[in-house]
Scaffold this motif. Structure first.
Motif, PDB file in Angstrom:
ATOM      1  N   GLY A   1     111.484 -36.854  84.528  1.00  0.00           N
ATOM      2  CA  GLY A   1     111.304 -35.804  83.537  1.00  0.00           C
ATOM      3  C   GLY A   1     109.934 -35.171  83.705  1.00  0.00           C
ATOM      4  O   GLY A   1     109.155 -35.566  84.582  1.00  0.00           O
ATOM      5  N   ALA A   2     109.622 -34.202  82.870  1.00  0.00           N
ATOM      6  CA  ALA A   2     108.311 -33.549  82.958  1.00  0.00           C
ATOM      7  C   ALA A   2     108.037 -32.767  81.678  1.00  0.00           C
ATOM      8  O   ALA A   2     108.963 -32.305  81.008  1.00  0.00           O
ATOM      9  N   VAL A   3     106.761 -32.650  81.377  1.00  0.00           N
ATOM     10  CA  VAL A   3     106.317 -31.729  80.327  1.00  0.00           C
ATOM     11  C   VAL A   3     105.190 -30.910  80.920  1.00  0.00           C
ATOM     12  O   VAL A   3     104.209 -31.473  81.411  1.00  0.00           O
ATOM     13  N   SER A   4     105.343 -29.596  80.895  1.00  0.00           N
ATOM     14  CA  SER A   4     104.241 -28.747  81.348  1.00  0.00           C
ATOM     15  C   SER A   4     103.605 -28.087  80.134  1.00  0.00           C
ATOM     16  O   SER A   4     104.282 -27.780  79.150  1.00  0.00           O
ATOM     17  N   PHE A   5     102.296 -27.909  80.211  1.00  0.00           N
ATOM     18  CA  PHE A   5     101.528 -27.292  79.139  1.00  0.00           C
ATOM     19  C   PHE A   5     100.912 -26.017  79.704  1.00  0.00           C
ATOM     20  O   PHE A   5     100.107 -26.066  80.638  1.00  0.00           O
TER      21      PHE A   5
END
Length: 256
Positions: A140-144
């Motif tokens: 998974g990933a979270v980009s800001f």
């Protein structure tokens, strides 16, 4: 922003489906307070993105990605984006722009990722990214992404917020996947026997059933029996998948 506290972590952790929306809202507030817009994905290989209990897309309804050209509407982003490509080779937070990747420790694999036509393919001008490597190979990933899109050098912001985003992003995605149970890759009771592991170790380096039987001093039928039993325990559809899942659980190594 102050240093992260347990209250922040608890706010973005999901323990039951009804906590999905509040946790997403908490992560969104933290990102906005840092001048960023968060973009969460529970699996970079899945066209779907996280939803609440009513099926509402969090990227749109909570994190504010409402444009018709928003990243989560792009079915090819997993293949096209340098962000998703990098998440396959990096497990720690990093930031990037059209000039390259920036990590706390050197990663030679990132230098080989194509950054041409960066903004169109990444669907951002710059971002701090938190890869989330989950059990059974799921990523998974979270980009800001900066609210001020004119900001493309995120070095200072990364130094200040990178570790915080890493902790909160991993907590949110990992607890979301665990709570939703989107794809239980293996049954809970999947313990392999010593003989099953031995047969799979030889199978992993390309040995045939006949060759394995000669190595371990058992009949070919016995070898087939052990590998078949392992496939049932691991809910695998063929020999290759059995070996792969055994490796994911740490029973065997795929390195010769």
């Amino acid at each position: 922003m102050d240093a992260p506290s347990l209250e922040w972590v608890d706010a973005v952790r999901i323990a039951s489906p009804d906590q999905i929306r509040p946790a997403a809202e908490a992560l969104n507030r933290i990102a906005l307070d840092c001048g960023m817009q968060a973009a969460p994905a529970h699996s970079i290989a899945d066209k779907r993105t996280p939803v609440d209990t009513e099926g509402n897309v969090l990227a749109r309804d909570v994190f504010g990605w409402t444009s018709e050209k928003a990243w989560w509407r792009n079915p090819r982003i997993a293949l096209d984006s340098p962000i998703t490509s990098a998440c396959r080779f990096e497990s720690e937070p990093f930031w990037l722009n059209e000039k390259g990747f920036h990590t706390r420790q050197a990663n030679r694999y990132l230098s080989g990722i194509d950054l041409s036509n960066f903004e169109a393919r990444a669907m951002t001008r710059a971002a701090i990214v938190v890869p989330v490597h989950l059990p059974f190979g799921q990523i998974g990933a979270v980009s800001f992404n900066p609210l001020d899109q004119s900001i493309t050098d995120l070095g200072d912001m990364f130094e200040r917020y990178g570790d915080i985003f890493g902790l909160l992003g991993r907590t949110f995605i990992a607890s979301y996947v665990n709570t939703m149970g989107l794809a239980q890759a293996l049954p809970a009771k999947s313990r392999l026997s010593k003989r099953e592991v031995e047969c799979l170790r030889w199978a992993a380096i390309g040995k045939t059933d006949l060759e394995i039987s000669m190595i371990i001093g058992r009949s070919r039928a016995t070898v087939r029996f052990h590998i078949h039993n392992a496939s049932i325990k691991l809910d695998a559809v063929n020999r290759s998948q059995t070996v792969f899942k055994a490796a994911q659980l740490g029973y065997i190594s795929l390195h010769k």
